[in-house]
Design a protein around this motif. Structure first.
Motif, PDB file in Angstrom:
ATOM      1  N   GLN A 258     -20.148   8.368  -3.224  1.00 48.85           N
ATOM      2  CA  GLN A 258     -20.755   7.086  -2.862  1.00 48.85           C
ATOM      3  C   GLN A 258     -19.942   6.377  -1.779  1.00 48.85           C
ATOM      4  N   ASP A 259     -18.684   6.786  -1.648  1.00 46.76           N
ATOM      5  CA  ASP A 259     -17.821   6.181  -0.613  1.00 46.76           C
ATOM      6  C   ASP A 259     -17.468   7.206   0.458  1.00 46.76           C
ATOM      7  N   ASP A 260     -18.339   8.207   0.688  1.00 44.82           N
ATOM      8  CA  ASP A 260     -17.886   9.342   1.506  1.00 44.82           C
ATOM      9  C   ASP A 260     -17.638   8.985   2.971  1.00 44.82           C
ATOM     10  N   GLU A 261     -18.110   7.774   3.399  1.00 49.57           N
ATOM     11  CA  GLU A 261     -17.846   7.402   4.798  1.00 49.57           C
ATOM     12  C   GLU A 261     -16.357   7.159   5.046  1.00 49.57           C
TER      13      GLU A 261
ATOM     14  N   LEU B   5      -3.251   9.909   1.607  1.00 42.21           N
ATOM     15  CA  LEU B   5      -2.450  11.035   1.095  1.00 42.21           C
ATOM     16  C   LEU B   5      -2.285  12.076   2.192  1.00 42.21           C
ATOM     17  N   PRO B   6      -1.176  12.827   2.200  1.00 40.20           N
ATOM     18  CA  PRO B   6      -1.039  13.901   3.195  1.00 40.20           C
ATOM     19  C   PRO B   6      -2.249  14.844   3.114  1.00 40.20           C
TER      20      PRO B   6
ATOM     21  N   PRO C 281      -7.788   2.489  -4.550  1.00 35.77           N
ATOM     22  CA  PRO C 281      -8.730   2.223  -3.446  1.00 35.77           C
ATOM     23  C   PRO C 281      -8.856   3.447  -2.537  1.00 35.77           C
ATOM     24  N   ARG C 282     -10.007   3.536  -1.871  1.00 33.14           N
ATOM     25  CA  ARG C 282     -10.267   4.672  -0.961  1.00 33.14           C
ATOM     26  C   ARG C 282      -9.177   4.810   0.100  1.00 33.14           C
TER      27      ARG C 282
ATOM     28  N   GLU D  91       0.821  -1.221   0.000  1.00 32.92           N
ATOM     29  CA  GLU D  91       0.000   0.000   0.000  1.00 32.92           C
ATOM     30  C   GLU D  91       0.849   1.263   0.000  1.00 32.92           C
ATOM     31  N   SER D  92       1.961   1.233   0.731  1.00 32.35           N
ATOM     32  CA  SER D  92       2.758   2.468   0.833  1.00 32.35           C
ATOM     33  C   SER D  92       3.333   2.846  -0.538  1.00 32.35           C
ATOM     34  N   ALA D  93       3.628   1.835  -1.359  1.00 34.49           N
ATOM     35  CA  ALA D  93       4.122   2.119  -2.721  1.00 34.49           C
ATOM     36  C   ALA D  93       3.014   2.803  -3.528  1.00 34.49           C
ATOM     37  N   GLN D  94       1.768   2.337  -3.322  1.00 34.17           N
ATOM     38  CA  GLN D  94       0.641   2.959  -4.029  1.00 34.17           C
ATOM     39  C   GLN D  94       0.456   4.407  -3.582  1.00 34.17           C
TER      40      GLN D  94
END
Length: 902
Positions: free
Chosen positions: A166-169, A114-115, A107-108, A64-67
């Motif tokens: 749609q993914d605001d949670e 992100l900072p 992915p969310r 994930e950190s690479a993403q």
């Protein structure tokens, strides 16, 4: 093959990790774009490269950190690129694709990692671009540009917002509220006339005075801009505290001004009754404003009602609950129940529920319209506004009327008390909506689209039993039913499709809760006159002589339309009654085929009755009922075939509607086949003991009817006919269904028919469209499996599959194709390879031996070895097939570009 115009995503293997995760590679692409951005062709190519980098996913990322670091670098590069430039028109779509890919593909959890400062800069940039593209898109419309680049880019960004919301949670609470306010305001502003808005203003702020040409074929705005409106509606919900009061005040203001304008015109007419020219400019601007405000309100308050019971959006419910302590219920109900009054003239109007107040503003619009029709001002009204009102009321009623509290974890008291079950508010509004429907059908019978939207509202009022129970208590409902059954004006002036839907509504209403005497009386008044009049006409001794008289034809057509409406009203709890009623008519309809054999419109309508009955009822029928329907359909096809024997269709330039009969027959066959997929008949309890003789004397099956139908259709489907899209799609849907459901019947087809079918499959695979190609590939797999099952190697089908092996092989290896087709083509290829392993090896050998380049030769050889690396020969084993498909994906990714020929 077909050029791929889809937005292809990038899924490189681990071996690319070192190259593509090096930040300098991405920087290089951004630098290249900055250097060449003024050359529009090259700029599009460089933005396409960046969009591909923005879509990168899969095993290339170790963790994930690479993403996160990859996405962060991408966002920084994009912000730097956008902030320092004045955007060129040619860049808009490319930039929106980059943003869309970032939001869709990552992915969310990666976006939220992100900072904070970078994430909020990205959202601010997205907000600024969306508003800017929206304004430019509005300008494109005013200038009527052919190439709507900003509209395309704007659509793409609004889709991206929808994905985010749609993914605001997953995101910090409230982080989208301010952006939502800005984008919502910008949209409203672009769609309102000056001075509040900028609609029809050119770039320098001057109004465009050109009369808009109304294109009869143009889609309605609510269809044309449905995706945009869905996104704006969602943004409006996120910022409900801002958007709902804003829409209400704008709509109330426009309706008050409209009311004033209409009164002024009425006074002018009373003062000088002669024909006077009315300046429509002010009225037209008001109608256009109201049009957009109602559309946005409809999309904000309710979702597209695709499900049986759509729910009130949670944001709207929450908004109403949060403000309920400030609300006076009685004043709210008073405003709701007084559409004839201005809301602001009612004392305490500021202590009302805002969601109900917005509905009240639409009801007020509806009331101003109704009163204008009663004052003979219909000429001054806008049919478009009439359509908007009933469209909104239908959408609203499906979601809010008789709100079912059990479906919600928390409920707003104002909404519950105004529209809940057993409330006076619900009863009042049902009565009001019914009056609106009846008024519209008498005033607007000459406006088919408005009349159609109106009867759709009526269907909404009766399709759910709870609502229908209130409707049938209204005297006006019974009057409507009697008026329709007696075919008296103005209802008999409605278009046939509107009469069909009205019949559907009247039938649905008949299944509401009534005591048995009342129900009997209802059916006597609705269905009996239909049956009686029909029998009176066709049983006349001289029917065949008088059948072409206008009055007789009108009666026959009205009956056939009504039968389609009755079939459309089918639900699981009424199918037993309706099936028996309709079956009595079907044999008479077959008789009409003979009488009207030279009147194509009537023949088509007769076939359509069968299409509708099969479509709506076949899934509920048990074996003996199904057989009755199969027998009726077979007789229909036999009569049709006899009447069309030797009929030449030589005019290839003829319009598509001349082939409507063929289209309907294919639809009928497809509907009969659908029983194999969707069957709710279970033990046939819906017919409560009406079934007899299950299966013992089984005479006609779906296969018999369908193959008989195919005998009619196949010889007629020439290549010229396949140029008509609807005929072509229905034809391929049908033959794919047949191959999937009855593969064992295909080898039994007569030789000429079999050849025709194989030719159609080849043509569809290679020459028509990606959708048709996909259908043909889906048809191939069951045919090849059938060959494997019988293990006969000398049949025409076995020989045909050998030919198809080469076609599918070439498609996957040598030609450009849509990535979506890789899976379905791969399934077909695997089954064909199992059948023809020697031929497959020969194809591979032949391809390798034709390669002059040693590097390409080696890459191909390695890729083919990897593709069939299994030690056991391929067989119809599911596990092996799945492994092959996975290897094929890698194969296409590795060698897809090496050999593609255009």
């Amino acid at each position: 093959m077909f050029e791929s115009t889809h937005n292809v995503t990038l899924k490189p293997t681990e071996s690319w990790r070192e190259a593509l995760l090096d930040t300098r590679v991405m920087d290089l692409f951004f630098t290249v774009h900055r250097k060449i951005r003024e050359d529009s062709d090259m700029a599009q190519d460089s933005l396409q490269c960046l969009a591909q980098l923005a879509s990168m996913h899969g095993p290339i990322f170790p963790d994930e950190s690479a993403q996160v670091s990859y996405l962060a670098h991408l966002v920084e590069g994009l912000l730097n690129m956008i902030n320092g430039i004045e955007m060129e028109d040619s860049e808009a779509v490319g930039i929106s694709n980059i943003i869309s890919n970032m939001i869709t593909m990552f992915p969310r959890s990666i976006l939220t990692a992100l900072p904070n400062e970078l994430f909020s800069s990205f959202i601010n940039c997205l907000t600024m671009l969306t508003c800017s593209f929206g304004r430019s898109a509005a300008l494109e419309e005013v200038l009527d540009k052919d190439d709507m680049v900003y509209m395309e880019a704007y659509d793409k960004l609004l889709e991206s917002w929808l994905t985010l919301l749609q993914d605001d949670e997953h995101f910090p609470r409230g982080c989208f509220v301010q952006p939502a306010v800005q984008v919502f305001n910008s949209y409203i502003q672009c769609h309102l006339a000056a001075p509040d808005g900028t609609r029809n203003l050119t770039a320098n702020g001057v109004a465009s005075h050109e009369e808009e040409e109304i294109n009869e074929l143009q889609e309605d705005d609510r269809e044309l801009f449905s995706d945009q409106l869905a996104s704006i509606g969602m943004l409006g919900r996120i910022a409900a505290d801002h958007s709902i009061p804003l829409l209400t005040s704008l709509l109330e203001d426009r309706v008050t001004r409209l009311h004033g304008q209409l009164q002024r015109h009425q006074q002018q007419l009373l003062a000088s009754p002669g024909p006077e020219s009315v300046d429509r400019k002010v009225l037209d601007d008001l109608y256009e404003d109201i049009h957009w405000l109602i559309l946005v309100a409809g999309y904000l308050l309710a979702d597209d009602p695709q499900s049986e019971t759509p729910l009130i959006p949670s944001e709207v419910m929450e908004y109403s609950i949060n403000h309920s302590t400030e609300v006076d219920i009685n004043t709210t109900l008073q405003i709701l129940g007084s559409p004839g009054e201005k809301a602001s003239s009612i004392p305490g109007c500021n202590r009302t529920d805002s969601v109900i107040r917005l509905l009240s503003a639409v009801l007020r619009t509806s009331e101003v319209e109704s009163r204008a029709t009663r004052a003979s001002l219909t000429e001054l009204l806008s049919p478009q506004m009439g359509k908007d009102i009933v469209w909104f009321l239908k959408r609203w009623a499906k979601t809010y009327l008789l709100v079912d509290e059990k479906l919600y974890s928390q409920i707003s008291m104002p909404l519950s008390m105004a529209f809940g079950a057993d409330t006076e508010g619900a009863q009042w509004i049902v009565g009001y909506l019914l009056e609106k429907v009846i008024n519209n059908l008498s005033v607007w019978s000459s406006e088919p689209e408005l009349a159609n939207d109106t009867v759709e509202l009526l269907v909404t009022l009766v399709e759910r039993r709870e609502r229908a129970n209130i409707v049938v208590q209204c005297e006006s409902w019974w009057n409507l039913a009697k008026q329709f059954a007696s075919r008296s004006p103005p209802l008999n002036l409605l278009s046939s499709s509107v009469q069909r839907t009205l019949m559907k509504a009247l039938v649905l209403g008949g299944f509401a809760n009534m005591d048995s005497d009342t129900k009997q009386q209802y059916w006597t008044e609705v269905l009996q006159p239909l049956q009686q009049r029909f029998l009176n006409v066709i049983n006349q001794e001289n029917f065949s002589q008088i059948c072409q008289q206008e009055e007789v034809k009108r009666e026959i057509i009205a009956t056939l339309e009504a039968l389609c409406g009755i079939a459309e009203a089918t639900q699981i709890d009424n199918v037993a009654v309706l099936f028996n009623f309709l079956m009595d008519f079907l044999s008479n309809c077959i008789g009409l085929m003979e009488v009207y054999r030279n009147t194509p419109e009537t023949v088509n309508l007769i076939i359509e009755v069968f299409v509708e009955v099969a479509h709506k009822q076949i899934c509920y029928l048990g074996e003996s009922k199904s057989m009755k329907l199969y027998e009726a359909c077979l007789t229909l096809l036999q009569v049709y075939s006899k009447n069309n024997l030797g009929r030449k269709r030589v005019d290839v330039t003829a319009e598509e509607d001349q082939y409507q009969d063929l289209l309907l027959i294919m639809e009928l066959l497809t509907n009969l086949l659908s029983k194999e997929f969707i069957d709710f008949s279970d033990t046939d309890e819906v017919f409560r003991g009406q079934e007899q003789g299950q299966g013992a004397s089984r005479s006609v099956s779906a296969a018999d009817v369908v193959l008989y139908g195919v005998n009619i259709v196949l010889p007629l489907m020439s290549q010229d006919l396949l140029k008509f899209p609807s005929l072509c799609n229905q034809y391929y849907k049908l033959i794919t269904f047949i191959c999937e459901i009855f593969p064992e019947k295909i080898p039994q087809l007569p030789e000429e028919l079999f050849k025709s079918l194989m030719f159609s499959l080849e043509l569809g695979m290679t020459s028509i469209s990606p959708e048709v190609s996909q259908l043909c590939l889906e048809a191939l797999t069951p045919l090849a499996e059938q060959c494997a099952k019988t293990q006969e190697t000398d049949t025409p089908l076995f020989i045909a599959t050998r030919h198809f092996l080469k076609l599918v092989f070439d498609m996957l290896v040598l030609q450009k194709h849509y990535t979506e087709m890789t899976v379905v083509a791969g399934e077909a290829l695997y089954t064909l390879v199992c059948l023809h392993q020697v031929e497959y090896s020969e194809l591979v050998e032949s391809l390798l031996s034709s390669q002059r380049d040693a590097v390409i030769y080696q890459r191909l050889a390695d890729a083919f070895n990897k593709l069939t690396a299994s030690s056991t020969p391929p067989s119809m084993d599911r596990k092996q097939k799945v492994a092959f498909l996975k290897s094929l994906e890698e194969f296409v990714a590795n060698v897809g570009g090496l050999l593609c020929v255009k």
